[in-house]
Design a protein around this motif. Structure first.
Motif, PDB file in Angstrom:
ATOM      1  N   PRO A   1      -4.109  -0.698  15.137  1.00  0.00           N
ATOM      2  CA  PRO A   1      -4.953  -0.320  14.006  1.00  0.00           C
ATOM      3  C   PRO A   1      -4.176  -0.525  12.701  1.00  0.00           C
ATOM      4  O   PRO A   1      -2.940  -0.591  12.704  1.00  0.00           O
ATOM      5  N   MET A   2      -4.901  -0.616  11.584  1.00  0.00           N
ATOM      6  CA  MET A   2      -4.224  -0.765  10.297  1.00  0.00           C
ATOM      7  C   MET A   2      -3.412   0.493   9.976  1.00  0.00           C
ATOM      8  O   MET A   2      -3.878   1.612  10.147  1.00  0.00           O
ATOM      9  N   ILE A   3      -2.193   0.273   9.511  1.00  0.00           N
ATOM     10  CA  ILE A   3      -1.315   1.356   9.080  1.00  0.00           C
ATOM     11  C   ILE A   3      -1.125   1.240   7.568  1.00  0.00           C
ATOM     12  O   ILE A   3      -0.880   0.148   7.044  1.00  0.00           O
ATOM     13  N   LEU A   4      -1.250   2.339   6.859  1.00  0.00           N
ATOM     14  CA  LEU A   4      -1.049   2.346   5.409  1.00  0.00           C
ATOM     15  C   LEU A   4       0.446   2.367   5.111  1.00  0.00           C
ATOM     16  O   LEU A   4       1.145   3.315   5.466  1.00  0.00           O
ATOM     17  N   ALA A   5       0.929   1.328   4.457  1.00  0.00           N
ATOM     18  CA  ALA A   5       2.365   1.206   4.207  1.00  0.00           C
ATOM     19  C   ALA A   5       2.906   2.376   3.409  1.00  0.00           C
ATOM     20  O   ALA A   5       3.977   2.915   3.721  1.00  0.00           O
ATOM     21  N   ARG A   6       2.189   2.786   2.400  1.00  0.00           N
ATOM     22  CA  ARG A   6       2.698   3.858   1.531  1.00  0.00           C
ATOM     23  C   ARG A   6       2.913   5.146   2.307  1.00  0.00           C
ATOM     24  O   ARG A   6       3.934   5.822   2.143  1.00  0.00           O
ATOM     25  N   GLU A   7       1.970   5.500   3.183  1.00  0.00           N
ATOM     26  CA  GLU A   7       2.116   6.715   3.982  1.00  0.00           C
ATOM     27  C   GLU A   7       3.231   6.547   5.008  1.00  0.00           C
ATOM     28  O   GLU A   7       4.027   7.450   5.243  1.00  0.00           O
ATOM     29  N   PHE A   8       3.299   5.388   5.624  1.00  0.00           N
ATOM     30  CA  PHE A   8       4.266   5.139   6.695  1.00  0.00           C
ATOM     31  C   PHE A   8       5.699   5.233   6.192  1.00  0.00           C
ATOM     32  O   PHE A   8       6.570   5.833   6.846  1.00  0.00           O
ATOM     33  N   VAL A   9       5.987   4.664   5.047  1.00  0.00           N
ATOM     34  CA  VAL A   9       7.371   4.642   4.563  1.00  0.00           C
ATOM     35  C   VAL A   9       7.793   5.980   3.967  1.00  0.00           C
ATOM     36  O   VAL A   9       8.989   6.252   3.854  1.00  0.00           O
ATOM     37  N   ARG A  10       6.841   6.832   3.614  1.00  0.00           N
ATOM     38  CA  ARG A  10       7.172   8.092   2.955  1.00  0.00           C
ATOM     39  C   ARG A  10       7.071   9.312   3.865  1.00  0.00           C
ATOM     40  O   ARG A  10       7.587  10.377   3.526  1.00  0.00           O
TER      41      ARG A  10
END
Length: 342
Positions: free
Chosen positions: A56-65
């Protein structure tokens, strides 16, 4: 146990370039599905001739933070290959951080430029990027300049109403170094009930030299072959079709009962949430049972009741049972077959 180094034969670019030569057909691909292309489902479709599978699509901003987001959004194992993680992102900084964190655990990374969901577009990701070719190109270029062939990078797009814009877009991302392009043959405002535009996909294939994947309206192997023959693409992606029938690429017209038993085993082993498990099973059973029975199953509210419902209606074999995951047709309890057809 740590995941071992990715193998070249699992690289999506290698699969796309070699599939026609080695298998006599373009690559078969299960596309990204919000909530539903998680690890158990990815493992399931690989049992049925699926070459490449997306997360599924992962939101980069949430994932890295956010560590909680990383734990909840992405799970994998040694057999999860070839796997492409799809990312929603609209800036170079977050994308580079995301790639640094995740690239050792996947075979490819796909930048989502096509999701039409209003909330995503409002955040400037997904289909919002279709009007930002310079931004997309800068993100692609930044990743490829830093990682080169160590990272296989895809862009998944929709088409524009004016196809000249689509041609301009794909030329720009190709020049920036993208490894392959997936084209959903609809604009961001086209309803899924309207046919996909395979002329537009064919145009993209004729425009760029990198591999192209066709997405849209693949619900059977007949569709697969028609799309491949008409567009001359390197791979064909199914999304709604493979959600309803995980064995689509193995030539089954409807979900074989073996896939239902195998999915139950995977969902329970991995601990897939109840509502996701229920939705997968509802999709798989859609053409196998009556409307009344399907409605009955969809109204259940917990996993225990769902298991009991299956055991009441079917002979649902577990992994330790003889003949597990081998049946094609549903195996009904003696007095239930007639009821199912009502």
């Amino acid at each position: 146990m740590p995941i071992s180094v990715r193998k070249p034969e699992h690289n999506p670019l290698h699969i796309l370039k070699s599939s026609l030569r080695e298998k006599g057909r373009p690559a078969t691909i299960a596309g990204p599905m919000v909530r539903y292309s998680k690890l158990p489902f990815r493992e399931l479709v690989r049992q049925y001739n699926t070459d490449i599978v997306y997360t599924p699509m992962i939101l980069a901003r949430e994932f890295v933070r956010n560590e909680i987001a990383r734990v909840s959004d992405f799970t994998t194992n040694e057999d999860d290959r070839s796997v492409v993680v799809q990312v929603g992102c609209n800036n170079v900084e977050d994308l580079l951080k995301f790639v640094e964190m995740i690239h050792p655990y996947v075979d490819g990374i796909g930048l989502n430029c096509g999701c039409p969901i209003r909330e995503q577009v409002r955040e400037g990701i997904g289909a919002a990027l279709m009007s930002e070719p310079e931004l997309v190109s800068s993100m692609v270029r930044a990743v490829k300049e830093k990682y080169g062939d160590k990272v296989c990078l895809e862009t998944k797009i929709r088409i524009h109403k004016d196809l000249e814009e689509t041609v301009r877009f794909v030329k720009m991302v190709e020049e920036a170094g993208v490894d392959y392009i997936t084209v959903h043959g609809r604009t961001k405002n086209t309803r899924s009930s309207q046919p996909a535009d395979f002329d537009a996909i064919k145009l993209v294939k004729e425009t760029v030299s990198v591999p192209v994947v066709a997405n849209g309206d693949c619900f059977s192997m007949e569709d697969f072959h028609k799309i491949a023959e008409y567009t001359k693409v390197d791979g064909v992606m199914a999304v709604r079709g493979i959600l309803a029938n995980p064995a689509l690429f193995a030539g089954h017209e409807t979900t074989p009962w073996a896939a239902v038993e195998f999915f139950w085993d995977l969902a329970s082993s991995y601990g897939l949430p109840f509502r996701i498990t229920q939705h997968h099973l509802s999709q798989m059973l859609d053409k196998l049972v009556s409307r009344r029975l399907l409605k009955e199953m969809n109204e259940l509210t917990c996993l225990v009741d769902l298991i009991d419902w299956f055991d009441d209606h079917f002979i649902l074999k577990r992994r330790m049972d003889k003949g597990f995951a081998t049946a094609i047709a549903p195996v009904w309890k003696t007095d239930r077959e007639e009821l199912a057809r009502m």
